[in-house]
Design an enzyme around this catalytic site. Structure first.
Site, mmCIF file in Angstrom:
data_model
loop_
_atom_site.group_PDB
_atom_site.id
_atom_site.type_symbol
_atom_site.label_atom_id
_atom_site.label_comp_id
_atom_site.label_asym_id
_atom_site.label_seq_id
_atom_site.Cartn_x
_atom_site.Cartn_y
_atom_site.Cartn_z
ATOM 1 N N VAL A 460 -16.513 -20.567 56.265
ATOM 2 C CA VAL A 460 -16.843 -19.251 56.830
ATOM 3 C C VAL A 460 -18.342 -19.030 56.632
ATOM 4 C CG1 VAL A 460 -16.435 -16.773 56.695
ATOM 5 C CG2 VAL A 460 -14.546 -18.377 56.281
ATOM 6 N N HIS A 461 -19.058 -18.769 57.715
ATOM 7 C CA HIS A 461 -20.517 -18.696 57.656
ATOM 8 C C HIS A 461 -21.019 -17.310 58.072
ATOM 9 C CE1 HIS A 461 -24.601 -20.264 57.835
ATOM 10 N NE2 HIS A 461 -24.750 -19.654 59.018
ATOM 11 N N PRO A 462 -22.022 -16.756 57.406
ATOM 12 C CA PRO A 462 -22.703 -17.275 56.218
ATOM 13 C C PRO A 462 -22.100 -16.680 54.942
ATOM 14 C CG PRO A 462 -23.997 -15.514 57.192
ATOM 15 C CD PRO A 462 -22.742 -15.629 58.017
#
Length: 491
Positions: A460-462
């Protein structure tokens, strides 16, 4: 022979209440729970809910959260929040009042549980054993104090938890313990926390966040490095970050004598010959709370520091007496005590299906500032148990701290694996949100996750958590117990 109770529980903490409630509700047993008082505060401080609810996890987490606002307010300037930060100051009394309100509500919910649960009763007083089937409830811990009632029972569960102890040096009666710290009228200007465990570290953060202007917090520990038993690199990084936050961590140091100054402050003599004045000295040293239970009268064996000795199913040396939680000195965590309570009473004793709590791969947290999340083995433990071990390591500055001005706040992740099959043996993290992240990691590890499972997961970004999916190359290895940069080619 028919007895008055099927079960008497000594201690109304999380584990004892879980066990007692399950026995009464699921198995329709008659259960008595014994503890010193129903509502938190003086004189006993602890009450329904045990250490965790009254003088432990719950109020401490609230107070740590409050202390974190010091940094959030300071860091908000980088994000455009303009205010007169110099005029802002924390109100300790407001914090304590809010904390007490939450704890009161939990105490009341437990009172309602007893009132609404058939077969479950609360008995106020100090419980001790008279024999293997008899519990006496007294007015105080003194074995000669008045007996309030005598309870005849088929089974006994010891769930009295742990309790702060003294240093054993002249003047230690002038110190407070972590229990009294929850009820201080004012935040100390000059504070000394004695101990290197999670309680000392967490309270150091609390007092540092609420210290009056010009105040300071010291933490002294007799060992080389705080938080013995945790990942070494995490411990080193936390020590560094505590220092950056203004907490002076003093290792290989222990008080040898404490005297009172005329103004009421404490004059502390240390083993290195130095002396210093503090408004409060808090001891954060705990031992299993079994000393006043008169366990010898029933033949219950204890070990080091009074820990009740039990087998894998939490049974003591006496067949009808069980013990769970901190008093057994196994894994001293509230969720573990709850699980042990369910295993003992719900399944083993009254369910006829013996089940032992699995004490491996238990996720836990230290709510220091910054916090720690950890699950499973350290690299040293893994190296003792496995022929080849891989250590993955990463540390970085979280995105927000590129603006906040707190670039010293690194996020650290360390993954320990069995190199032969890739099984994840341990994960250790330091940084904001580490306690929240580690819970999910614990589930993965309980299911037997391998490092390849982490690698095949899309992050999962950021976020800081996405680093778990990106650590693909080991930093170093262990081979036959020794640290090496690379493994032998014949393996």
């Amino acid at each position: 022979m028919s007895r008055a109770y099927d079960l008497v529980v000594l201690g109304a903490g999380s584990g004892g209440l879980e066990a007692g409630w399950n026995a009464a509700v699921t198995h329709k047993k008659k259960v008595a729970v014994v503890d010193v008082q129903a509502t938190h505060g003086p004189p006993a401080l602890v009450a329904l809910g045990g250490t965790c609810v009254n003088v432990g996890c719950v109020p401490k987490k609230l107070m740590v959260t409050g202390a974190q606002y010091m940094d959030l307010i300071r860091e908000s300037g980088g994000f455009g929040w303009e205010m007169d930060r110099e005029s802002l100051c924390p109100n300790w009394k407001t914090l304590i009042a809010a904390k007490n309100k939450v704890v009161n509500s939990i105490n009341e919910s437990y009172k309602s549980m007893f009132a609404d649960t058939e077969g479950l009763s609360f008995h106020m007083g100090f419980g001790a054993l008279q024999d293997a089937h008899t519990v006496v409830v007294r007015k105080s811990e003194d074995p000669h104090s008045d007996v309030l009632e005598t309870l005849d029972t088929e089974y006994i569960l010891i769930a009295t938890g742990s309790w702060p102890t003294r240093l054993g040096v002249p003047g230690d009666e002038f110190c407070i313990t972590s229990n009294e710290a929850f009820y201080l009228e004012d935040a100390p200007k000059r504070m000394l926390c004695v101990g290197g465990g999670y309680i000392a570290v967490e309270f150091a953060g609390i007092f540092n966040g609420y210290k009056p202007c010009g105040g300071y917090v010291d933490l002294c520990y007799r060992g080389d490095l705080i938080l013995r038993g945790f990942d070494t690199e995490v411990r080193k990084s936390l020590t560094k970050q505590l220092g950056a936050n203004g907490i002076r961590v003093r290792t290989n140091l222990n008080p040898t004598k404490i005297t009172k100054n005329e103004d009421g402050s404490n004059h502390v003599h240390f083993n290195d010959g130095t002396e210093e004045d503090y408004d409060q000295v808090m001891l954060a040293i705990g031992v299993p709370r079994s000393q006043a239970l008169q366990l010898d009268k029933a033949g219950v064996r204890t070990g080091k520091n009074g820990a009740v000795q039990v087998d894998a199913y939490s049974k003591t040396s006496v067949d009808n007496i069980y013990a769970i939680g901190d008093v057994t000195n196994r894994v001293m965590l509230t969720p573990v005590a709850i699980n042990e309570g369910a295993c003992v009473l719900l399944e083993t004793v009254f369910g006829g299906k013996p089940r032992a709590t699995d004490h491996t791969k238990v996720a836990c947290a230290v709510f220091s500032i910054p916090p720690i999340g950890t699950c499973g083995m350290t690299e040293e433990e893994a190296a003792k148990n496995y022929e080849t071990v891989a250590v993955y390591a990463s540390s970085f500055t979280p995105l927000m701290h590129n603006i906040s001005g707190s670039k010293h706040k690194e996020f650290m992740i360390r993954i320990i694996t069995n190199e032969s099959n890739g099984e994840v043996l341990g994960v250790h993290m330091l940084g904001d949100s580490a306690p929240e992240i580690i819970q999910s990691v614990g589930i993965c590890m309980k299911m037997g996750a391998k490092i390849s499972d982490f690698h095949s997961t899309i992050g999962v970004h950021p976020t800081s958590a996405e680093e778990l999916c990106s650590m693909r190359t080991p930093a170093y290895f262990y081979e036959s117990g020794k640290r090496v940069e690379k493994l032998s080619s014949n393996l």
